[in-house]
Design a protein around this motif. Sequence first.
Motif, PDB file in Angstrom:
ATOM      1  N   SER A  91       0.825  -1.196   0.000  1.00 19.95           N
ATOM      2  CA  SER A  91       0.000   0.000   0.000  1.00 19.95           C
ATOM      3  C   SER A  91       0.866   1.254   0.000  1.00 19.95           C
ATOM      4  CB  SER A  91      -0.905   0.006   1.236  1.00 19.95           C
ATOM      5  OG  SER A  91      -1.541   1.259   1.368  1.00 19.95           O
ATOM      6  N   GLN A  92       0.402   2.269  -0.734  1.00 21.40           N
ATOM      7  CA  GLN A  92       1.090   3.550  -0.677  1.00 21.40           C
ATOM      8  C   GLN A  92       0.567   4.408   0.465  1.00 21.40           C
ATOM      9  OE1 GLN A  92      -1.195   4.936  -4.558  1.00 21.40           O
ATOM     10  NE2 GLN A  92      -0.151   6.701  -3.663  1.00 21.40           N
ATOM     11  N   TRP A  93      -0.451   3.892   1.178  1.00 21.47           N
ATOM     12  CA  TRP A  93      -1.076   4.655   2.261  1.00 21.47           C
ATOM     13  C   TRP A  93      -0.927   3.920   3.584  1.00 21.47           C
ATOM     14  CZ3 TRP A  93      -1.773   9.112   0.182  1.00 21.47           C
ATOM     15  CH2 TRP A  93      -2.177   9.223  -1.154  1.00 21.47           C
ATOM     16  N   ASP A  94      -0.711   4.684   4.637  1.00 25.84           N
ATOM     17  CA  ASP A  94      -0.771   4.139   5.994  1.00 25.84           C
ATOM     18  C   ASP A  94      -2.199   4.166   6.516  1.00 25.84           C
ATOM     19  OD1 ASP A  94       2.064   3.794   6.215  1.00 25.84           O
ATOM     20  OD2 ASP A  94       2.259   5.945   6.616  1.00 25.84           O
ATOM     21  N   VAL A  95      -2.945   5.209   6.127  1.00 25.33           N
ATOM     22  CA  VAL A  95      -4.300   5.419   6.651  1.00 25.33           C
ATOM     23  C   VAL A  95      -5.206   5.902   5.536  1.00 25.33           C
ATOM     24  CG1 VAL A  95      -5.715   6.613   8.371  1.00 25.33           C
ATOM     25  CG2 VAL A  95      -3.309   6.115   8.883  1.00 25.33           C
ATOM     26  N   ILE A  96      -6.377   5.267   5.411  1.00 31.56           N
ATOM     27  CA  ILE A  96      -7.448   5.746   4.534  1.00 31.56           C
ATOM     28  C   ILE A  96      -8.581   6.229   5.424  1.00 31.56           C
ATOM     29  CG2 ILE A  96      -9.150   5.131   2.772  1.00 31.56           C
ATOM     30  CD1 ILE A  96      -7.230   2.863   1.922  1.00 31.56           C
ATOM     31  N   ILE A  97      -9.063   7.435   5.166  1.00 29.82           N
ATOM     32  CA  ILE A  97     -10.163   8.000   5.950  1.00 29.82           C
ATOM     33  C   ILE A  97     -11.367   8.194   5.041  1.00 29.82           C
ATOM     34  CG2 ILE A  97     -10.937   9.996   7.292  1.00 29.82           C
ATOM     35  CD1 ILE A  97      -8.063  10.280   8.272  1.00 29.82           C
ATOM     36  N   ILE A  98     -12.506   7.714   5.495  1.00 27.37           N
ATOM     37  CA  ILE A  98     -13.744   7.816   4.716  1.00 27.37           C
ATOM     38  C   ILE A  98     -14.547   8.994   5.253  1.00 27.37           C
ATOM     39  CG2 ILE A  98     -15.856   6.636   4.010  1.00 27.37           C
ATOM     40  CD1 ILE A  98     -14.403   3.988   4.720  1.00 27.37           C
ATOM     41  N   GLY A  99     -14.669  10.038   4.442  1.00 26.38           N
ATOM     42  CA  GLY A  99     -15.457  11.196   4.818  1.00 26.38           C
ATOM     43  C   GLY A  99     -14.605  12.376   5.238  1.00 26.38           C
ATOM     44  N   SER A 100     -14.916  13.559   4.682  1.00 30.11           N
ATOM     45  CA  SER A 100     -14.143  14.766   4.984  1.00 30.11           C
ATOM     46  C   SER A 100     -14.938  15.735   5.844  1.00 30.11           C
ATOM     47  CB  SER A 100     -13.698  15.460   3.696  1.00 30.11           C
ATOM     48  OG  SER A 100     -14.818  16.046   3.035  1.00 30.11           O
TER      49      SER A 100
ATOM     50  N   ILE B  27     -17.350  18.717  -2.639  1.00 32.96           N
ATOM     51  CA  ILE B  27     -16.741  19.702  -1.750  1.00 32.96           C
ATOM     52  C   ILE B  27     -16.540  19.059  -0.383  1.00 32.96           C
ATOM     53  CG2 ILE B  27     -17.533  21.822  -2.872  1.00 32.96           C
ATOM     54  CD1 ILE B  27     -19.927  21.859  -1.063  1.00 32.96           C
ATOM     55  N   PRO B  28     -15.486  19.449   0.339  1.00 32.40           N
ATOM     56  CA  PRO B  28     -15.231  18.850   1.646  1.00 32.40           C
ATOM     57  C   PRO B  28     -16.049  19.518   2.738  1.00 32.40           C
ATOM     58  CG  PRO B  28     -13.494  20.406   1.134  1.00 32.40           C
ATOM     59  CD  PRO B  28     -14.418  20.380  -0.065  1.00 32.40           C
ATOM     60  N   GLY B  29     -16.081  18.881   3.906  1.00 35.08           N
ATOM     61  CA  GLY B  29     -16.687  19.512   5.069  1.00 35.08           C
ATOM     62  C   GLY B  29     -17.824  18.759   5.705  1.00 35.08           C
ATOM     63  N   GLY B  30     -18.428  17.807   4.980  1.00 36.68           N
ATOM     64  CA  GLY B  30     -19.548  17.075   5.571  1.00 36.68           C
ATOM     65  C   GLY B  30     -20.637  18.015   6.041  1.00 36.68           C
TER      66      GLY B  30
ATOM     67  N   PHE C 104     -23.648  30.213   2.317  1.00 35.82           N
ATOM     68  CA  PHE C 104     -24.415  29.585   3.394  1.00 35.82           C
ATOM     69  C   PHE C 104     -23.595  28.556   4.155  1.00 35.82           C
ATOM     70  CE2 PHE C 104     -27.736  30.662   0.226  1.00 35.82           C
ATOM     71  CZ  PHE C 104     -28.568  31.435   1.021  1.00 35.82           C
ATOM     72  N   ASP C 105     -23.801  28.506   5.480  1.00 32.53           N
ATOM     73  CA  ASP C 105     -23.366  27.376   6.293  1.00 32.53           C
ATOM     74  C   ASP C 105     -24.421  26.284   6.152  1.00 32.53           C
ATOM     75  OD1 ASP C 105     -21.182  28.784   7.282  1.00 32.53           O
ATOM     76  OD2 ASP C 105     -22.274  29.510   9.031  1.00 32.53           O
ATOM     77  N   SER C 106     -23.988  25.052   5.963  1.00 31.08           N
ATOM     78  CA  SER C 106     -24.966  23.966   5.860  1.00 31.08           C
ATOM     79  C   SER C 106     -25.375  23.442   7.224  1.00 31.08           C
ATOM     80  CB  SER C 106     -24.389  22.815   5.030  1.00 31.08           C
ATOM     81  OG  SER C 106     -23.276  22.240   5.687  1.00 31.08           O
ATOM     82  N   GLY C 107     -24.528  23.673   8.233  1.00 28.80           N
ATOM     83  CA  GLY C 107     -24.807  23.108   9.549  1.00 28.80           C
ATOM     84  C   GLY C 107     -24.378  24.033  10.665  1.00 28.80           C
ATOM     85  N   PRO C 108     -23.303  23.685  11.406  1.00 28.89           N
ATOM     86  CA  PRO C 108     -22.941  24.437  12.606  1.00 28.89           C
ATOM     87  C   PRO C 108     -22.633  25.895  12.318  1.00 28.89           C
ATOM     88  CG  PRO C 108     -21.178  22.930  11.967  1.00 28.89           C
ATOM     89  CD  PRO C 108     -22.366  22.580  11.145  1.00 28.89           C
ATOM     90  N   SER C 109     -23.043  26.765  13.255  1.00 28.17           N
ATOM     91  CA  SER C 109     -22.806  28.193  13.085  1.00 28.17           C
ATOM     92  C   SER C 109     -22.390  28.858  14.394  1.00 28.17           C
ATOM     93  CB  SER C 109     -24.072  28.883  12.556  1.00 28.17           C
ATOM     94  OG  SER C 109     -25.169  28.654  13.425  1.00 28.17           O
ATOM     95  N   PHE C 110     -22.343  28.092  15.493  1.00 26.61           N
ATOM     96  CA  PHE C 110     -21.971  28.656  16.793  1.00 26.61           C
ATOM     97  C   PHE C 110     -20.605  28.114  17.197  1.00 26.61           C
ATOM     98  CE2 PHE C 110     -21.840  28.407  21.454  1.00 26.61           C
ATOM     99  CZ  PHE C 110     -21.946  29.758  21.745  1.00 26.61           C
TER     100      PHE C 110
ATOM    101  N   TYR D 104     -29.157  12.804   1.634  1.00 29.75           N
ATOM    102  CA  TYR D 104     -28.518  12.657   0.328  1.00 29.75           C
ATOM    103  C   TYR D 104     -27.147  13.332   0.281  1.00 29.75           C
ATOM    104  CZ  TYR D 104     -27.633  13.174  -4.669  1.00 29.75           C
ATOM    105  OH  TYR D 104     -27.054  13.151  -5.913  1.00 29.75           O
ATOM    106  N   TYR D 105     -27.094  14.610   0.693  1.00 32.31           N
ATOM    107  CA  TYR D 105     -25.850  15.360   0.551  1.00 32.31           C
ATOM    108  C   TYR D 105     -24.812  14.985   1.609  1.00 32.31           C
ATOM    109  CZ  TYR D 105     -27.728  18.319  -3.103  1.00 32.31           C
ATOM    110  OH  TYR D 105     -28.245  18.768  -4.294  1.00 32.31           O
ATOM    111  N   LEU D 106     -25.271  14.565   2.787  1.00 32.61           N
ATOM    112  CA  LEU D 106     -24.329  14.273   3.862  1.00 32.61           C
ATOM    113  C   LEU D 106     -24.082  12.780   4.038  1.00 32.61           C
ATOM    114  CD1 LEU D 106     -25.507  16.869   6.532  1.00 32.61           C
ATOM    115  CD2 LEU D 106     -23.843  17.132   4.704  1.00 32.61           C
ATOM    116  N   ARG D 107     -24.791  11.956   3.298  1.00 32.09           N
ATOM    117  CA  ARG D 107     -24.672  10.491   3.423  1.00 32.09           C
ATOM    118  C   ARG D 107     -24.835  10.076   4.885  1.00 32.09           C
ATOM    119  NH1 ARG D 107     -19.737   7.576   0.802  1.00 32.09           N
ATOM    120  NH2 ARG D 107     -21.091   5.791   1.212  1.00 32.09           N
TER     121      ARG D 107
END
Length: 502
Positions: free
Chosen positions: A12-21, A47-50, A62-68, A441-444
């Motif tokens: 493997s060329q990767w040590d760690v694979i992460i699912i979701g940004s 686009i990243p950010g979940g 627009f923020d899709s979620g957290p704002s505080f 749909y957008y956030l899986r």
Amino acid sequence: MASLTPSPPPPSQWDVIIIGSGIGGLIAGALLARYGKRVIVCESHSIPGGAAHSFTRQGFHFDSGPSFYCGLSDPTSLNPLRQVLDVLEESVPAIPYDPLGHYHFPEATIPIYGNLERYRSAVAQLTPQGATELKRLEQRLLGLYDALKEIPPIALRADLSLIPLLLTRHFPALLKLLPQLPKIQSSVGDLMRDMQDPWIRKLVDLECFLLSGLKADGTIAPEMAFMLGERSRSVIDYPVGGSGAIVQALVRGLKKWGGTLRLNAHVEQILVESGTVAGVRFRNGEMLRAPIVISNATVWDTYTQLLKPSDLPAAYRSIALQTPAVDSFMHLHLGIRADGLAGLTGHHVVVHDSEQDITAPGNTCMISIPSVWDANLAPANHHVVHAYTLEPFTGWQRDNTYETRKRQKAEPLFRALERVIPDIRDRLVLELIGTPLTHAYYLRRYQGTYGPAIAAGKGMFPSCHTPISGLYRVGDSTLPGIGVPAVAASSILCANSLRDRE
């Protein structure tokens, strides 16, 4: 004669694979890259950010979620997100403000300050007894906060190495924490059993609900203690550029330390061989191999969508999938004309009916108007508005009644906005309505949920570990729970546990 022995898979060329940004995936990835690991973060979206991603329509950002947020502009803040940014040598400019917003009940509107004396003074105008009781609760929670703050979140980990770490580096802090141990597993409701004022009980229920999705009896005391401590001892501030600016800072940190972000990379399956993780397979059939995979997906999505049932012990899987979930949301993202709205504040919470439970869909509506602080989020003389309320996923489908139902379910949000901006409908320039289907749909995210509804005293959020060797989880369905600071802490725990693994 050709050998019948199968050739081993390529290294493997990767040590760690992460699912979701999402925030959890980006922090875990960036920290592990900072620790010298070869990391790739795979994101299904473009686009990243979940749940924390930002998006733009017609010049409105627009923020899709957290704002505080708290502590982004305070170098002494205990906010795990701020501490991660420091480790990554990144920063996010932020704009301080106070009051943090207003709570609008049917019988009264109250400003909510980070400054506790001003907060209690506002409460005392409605109920002097309640203000006295509120001070008593604050003292109990801040006592817990003062004990917990001696151990910085960035130092923690989720393996047995935590014990010698605490004993050698933080022993005085452990001694200070001992008197507070009963509170750590208590709910906020446990700490206010002697409080009689019904208005204060309602106010604290609302604050807990905004934090965890549960009322005081279901919200663990440390979560509320941390929030109260940070908003009163640090600073309430909003990131310039919105939540997307935080996401971009984490992406910069990931790449700066050698990590890779891959967008439009839909992971369809986590590969498991003989009980050990082997890598991932994408929707297009491509496979990546690595000895460590970290899922930033929810517990339900990880264990039903990304893994085969046979990959997990049956009893473990069954119990994990019984985790209760907080409902999904209805969302309004609006662009409005701002003329005549001088003095508008940025956060509002509207409770429509005091006789109805605050957790009832449509009864409690959250409103954020971040262009109050950052005018660049909207075209000149305009504001961006994000309003949302809980809404169950059950029954939603894209049929010929979908558009009509969207309008009907958005109505409580518009009525809430009219408490703040009475002529809001006449000011509309842009209107976007989101449903639980949009959220899913957008956030899986399983049923578009806000996260697990694990009540204090009735269970604990699981750690980052799983029964599959090499597979870990981060995010709001792992310890310590829901909210950006908690998600950041979950990733710190995971990344620090893997720091020394070869």
